[in-house]
Design a protein around this motif. Sequence first.
Motif, PDB file in Angstrom:
ATOM      1  N   ALA A 216     -41.246   5.755-105.180  1.00  0.00           N
ATOM      2  CA  ALA A 216     -40.984   6.080-103.775  1.00  0.00           C
ATOM      3  C   ALA A 216     -40.323   7.444-103.653  1.00  0.00           C
ATOM      4  CB  ALA A 216     -40.106   5.002-103.144  1.00  0.00           C
ATOM      5  N   ALA A 217     -39.369   7.731-104.544  1.00  0.00           N
ATOM      6  CA  ALA A 217     -38.712   9.038-104.506  1.00  0.00           C
ATOM      7  C   ALA A 217     -39.717  10.154-104.760  1.00  0.00           C
ATOM      8  CB  ALA A 217     -37.595   9.084-105.548  1.00  0.00           C
ATOM      9  N   PHE A 218     -40.608   9.937-105.717  1.00  0.00           N
ATOM     10  CA  PHE A 218     -41.611  10.962-106.029  1.00  0.00           C
ATOM     11  C   PHE A 218     -42.569  11.171-104.861  1.00  0.00           C
ATOM     12  CE2 PHE A 218     -45.943  11.906-107.507  1.00  0.00           C
ATOM     13  CZ  PHE A 218     -45.733  13.158-108.055  1.00  0.00           C
ATOM     14  N   ASN A 222     -41.259  14.451-102.999  1.00  0.00           N
ATOM     15  CA  ASN A 222     -41.796  15.456-103.912  1.00  0.00           C
ATOM     16  C   ASN A 222     -43.278  15.702-103.609  1.00  0.00           C
ATOM     17  OD1 ASN A 222     -42.607  17.064-106.028  1.00  0.00           O
ATOM     18  ND2 ASN A 222     -41.667  15.839-107.630  1.00  0.00           N
ATOM     19  N   TRP A 223     -44.121  14.664-103.785  1.00  0.00           N
ATOM     20  CA  TRP A 223     -45.568  14.838-103.607  1.00  0.00           C
ATOM     21  C   TRP A 223     -45.946  15.079-102.142  1.00  0.00           C
ATOM     22  CZ3 TRP A 223     -49.096  11.788-100.898  1.00  0.00           C
ATOM     23  CH2 TRP A 223     -50.451  12.093-101.100  1.00  0.00           C
ATOM     24  N   LEU A 224     -45.436  14.253-101.223  1.00  0.00           N
ATOM     25  CA  LEU A 224     -45.833  14.355 -99.821  1.00  0.00           C
ATOM     26  C   LEU A 224     -45.459  15.697 -99.181  1.00  0.00           C
ATOM     27  CD1 LEU A 224     -47.175  12.991 -97.419  1.00  0.00           C
ATOM     28  CD2 LEU A 224     -44.947  11.942 -96.847  1.00  0.00           C
ATOM     29  N   PRO A 225     -44.213  16.199 -99.373  1.00  0.00           N
ATOM     30  CA  PRO A 225     -43.894  17.523 -98.799  1.00  0.00           C
ATOM     31  C   PRO A 225     -44.793  18.632 -99.348  1.00  0.00           C
ATOM     32  CG  PRO A 225     -41.886  16.362 -99.387  1.00  0.00           C
ATOM     33  CD  PRO A 225     -43.012  15.564 -99.951  1.00  0.00           C
ATOM     34  N   ARG A 226     -45.107  18.577-100.646  1.00  0.00           N
ATOM     35  CA  ARG A 226     -45.990  19.602-101.208  1.00  0.00           C
ATOM     36  C   ARG A 226     -47.389  19.494-100.624  1.00  0.00           C
ATOM     37  NH1 ARG A 226     -47.119  18.816-106.098  1.00  0.00           N
ATOM     38  NH2 ARG A 226     -45.915  16.955-106.614  1.00  0.00           N
ATOM     39  N   ARG A 227     -47.852  18.277-100.400  1.00  0.00           N
ATOM     40  CA  ARG A 227     -49.176  18.099 -99.803  1.00  0.00           C
ATOM     41  C   ARG A 227     -49.198  18.615 -98.362  1.00  0.00           C
ATOM     42  NH1 ARG A 227     -53.747  15.495-101.030  1.00  0.00           N
ATOM     43  NH2 ARG A 227     -55.073  14.716 -99.329  1.00  0.00           N
ATOM     44  N   MET A 228     -48.123  18.368 -97.624  1.00  0.00           N
ATOM     45  CA  MET A 228     -48.035  18.849 -96.246  1.00  0.00           C
ATOM     46  C   MET A 228     -47.982  20.376 -96.182  1.00  0.00           C
ATOM     47  SD  MET A 228     -45.306  16.027 -94.816  1.00  0.00           S
ATOM     48  CE  MET A 228     -45.094  16.834 -93.233  1.00  0.00           C
ATOM     49  N   ALA A 237     -42.147  22.079 -95.133  1.00  0.00           N
ATOM     50  CA  ALA A 237     -41.756  20.701 -95.424  1.00  0.00           C
ATOM     51  C   ALA A 237     -40.918  20.620 -96.698  1.00  0.00           C
ATOM     52  CB  ALA A 237     -43.003  19.818 -95.550  1.00  0.00           C
ATOM     53  N   SER A 238     -41.382  21.275 -97.777  1.00  0.00           N
ATOM     54  CA  SER A 238     -40.641  21.261 -99.046  1.00  0.00           C
ATOM     55  C   SER A 238     -39.271  21.910 -98.881  1.00  0.00           C
ATOM     56  CB  SER A 238     -41.440  21.986-100.128  1.00  0.00           C
ATOM     57  OG  SER A 238     -42.668  21.339-100.368  1.00  0.00           O
ATOM     58  N   THR A 239     -39.224  23.002 -98.103  1.00  0.00           N
ATOM     59  CA  THR A 239     -37.956  23.689 -97.891  1.00  0.00           C
ATOM     60  C   THR A 239     -36.973  22.807 -97.131  1.00  0.00           C
ATOM     61  OG1 THR A 239     -39.070  25.838 -97.871  1.00  0.00           O
ATOM     62  CG2 THR A 239     -36.875  25.729 -96.893  1.00  0.00           C
ATOM     63  N   TRP A 240     -37.475  22.104 -96.105  1.00  0.00           N
ATOM     64  CA  TRP A 240     -36.597  21.218 -95.333  1.00  0.00           C
ATOM     65  C   TRP A 240     -36.040  20.105 -96.210  1.00  0.00           C
ATOM     66  CZ3 TRP A 240     -36.131  16.115 -94.094  1.00  0.00           C
ATOM     67  CH2 TRP A 240     -35.262  15.795 -93.041  1.00  0.00           C
ATOM     68  N   VAL A 241     -36.892  19.480 -96.997  1.00  0.00           N
ATOM     69  CA  VAL A 241     -36.445  18.394 -97.885  1.00  0.00           C
ATOM     70  C   VAL A 241     -35.400  18.912 -98.868  1.00  0.00           C
ATOM     71  CG1 VAL A 241     -37.161  16.844 -99.744  1.00  0.00           C
ATOM     72  CG2 VAL A 241     -38.534  17.023 -97.672  1.00  0.00           C
ATOM     73  N   ARG A 242     -35.657  20.092 -99.417  1.00  0.00           N
ATOM     74  CA  ARG A 242     -34.743  20.646-100.416  1.00  0.00           C
ATOM     75  C   ARG A 242     -33.399  21.010 -99.792  1.00  0.00           C
ATOM     76  NH1 ARG A 242     -35.027  22.967-105.414  1.00  0.00           N
ATOM     77  NH2 ARG A 242     -33.530  24.625-105.855  1.00  0.00           N
TER      78      ARG A 242
END
Length: 432
Positions: A216-218, A222-228, A237-242
Amino acid sequence: MYRVWNFITTYSVLLISGALIALIWANIDAHSYHHFVEYPILFNDLIGLDLSYWQKAYGSDAAHFDTGGAAKVLTFHYLINDILMALFFAIAGKEVWEAVALKNGSLRGKKAATPLVATAGGMFGPIAVYLGLAAFLGSDVYDAVSRGWAIPTATDIAFSYLVGRIVFGAGHPAVRFLLLLAIADDAAGLIILAIFYPSGDLAVEWLGLSVAASAAAFIFFNWLPRRMDRGKQERPASTWVRQKLSFWPYALAGAISWFGFAQSGIHPALGLLPVVPAIPHADRAFGIFAEAEKYLHDLLNEMEHALQWPVEIVLFFFGLLNAGVTFNAIGEATWLVLAGLIIGKPVGILLFGWIAASVLRLGLPQGMRIIDLVVVGFIAAIGFTVSLFVASVAFDPGPTQDAAKMGALFSFSAVFLSLWAGKLFRVEKQNA
């Protein structure tokens, strides 16, 4: 030499200091040391030792504590060995995962073939010596100590790396070879701990909880923000999560995974391992302790370096809570562990390394000789941290465990054997 000394001060001093304090304390007042180690921090129904087991181990003084009807007790020893040492094994697991999974991982391809075969020798050699000598001493001794067969298979990756740099010089190819061997040894050790030293009956459904938390964490962080972010150079998306969530989703997944391991019967100190591959990581690695890794800003490397000081403090307490054995505890298990390390390791690594390099024609790194495998074997015989840990899970508290721990402590003699072997076989130091 400055960088070697800097490495000693940032890793070794706290661990060795804890072990020395424990040795002195236990030999001055074993009773107070034992009660310090097993002191109850929290009586509860979720984590810790079974109350009846703790009461037996603590002795008559256990009656002075109000347990409140709890089923378990969180002791100081359990807090360090079973909970906080998970951080240490997570860092070891991170290095193993990088070496195996990344495109240019050090344990992938032909370059890793000979170190991997030599690692097998460094495992089978100590086991053969340990169990062979135990059988020679008679069935009573064999039955008493056989469960400790994995203790001399361990290699303390940090101390071995340090001694390897001193003996060979930082630029010698044997240091890289030793590092690959130690990482592979760690990987095999983690598997041995999980399979052969369970903390209870195996409950697969609880392992499912660990896997689900990690997956679930991955997927979600990890995977979903990169896909978005596909096709978006700004990677919003990745920047917001990070920036907003940072390491917290993985910390939560780690806590759930640890609890799953604790309930599953597998040693909970391994409980963070499933989460490591889920954390965002750049597809490059410079090797354990490499200065360049401090400048990698992927989340996994940032988390590893943020944990450096906490893990060093944990290792101080690990030494303090595990190395306190009295000198009269020396027994058969002491010499068997020591023989497995200082005889089995060099012989096994030399034999299997020679087979790989010469018979199978896999070769050695340029500038490394077959005879250097003997020196590498002595260096790899420094078991210390991991050997102490395995001894603590292989045997119940008592004379046999104490004797085995003394053998792990005596493995420091391999440092002097390594220096002697380096002189004897005329190792030419190569500085970086």
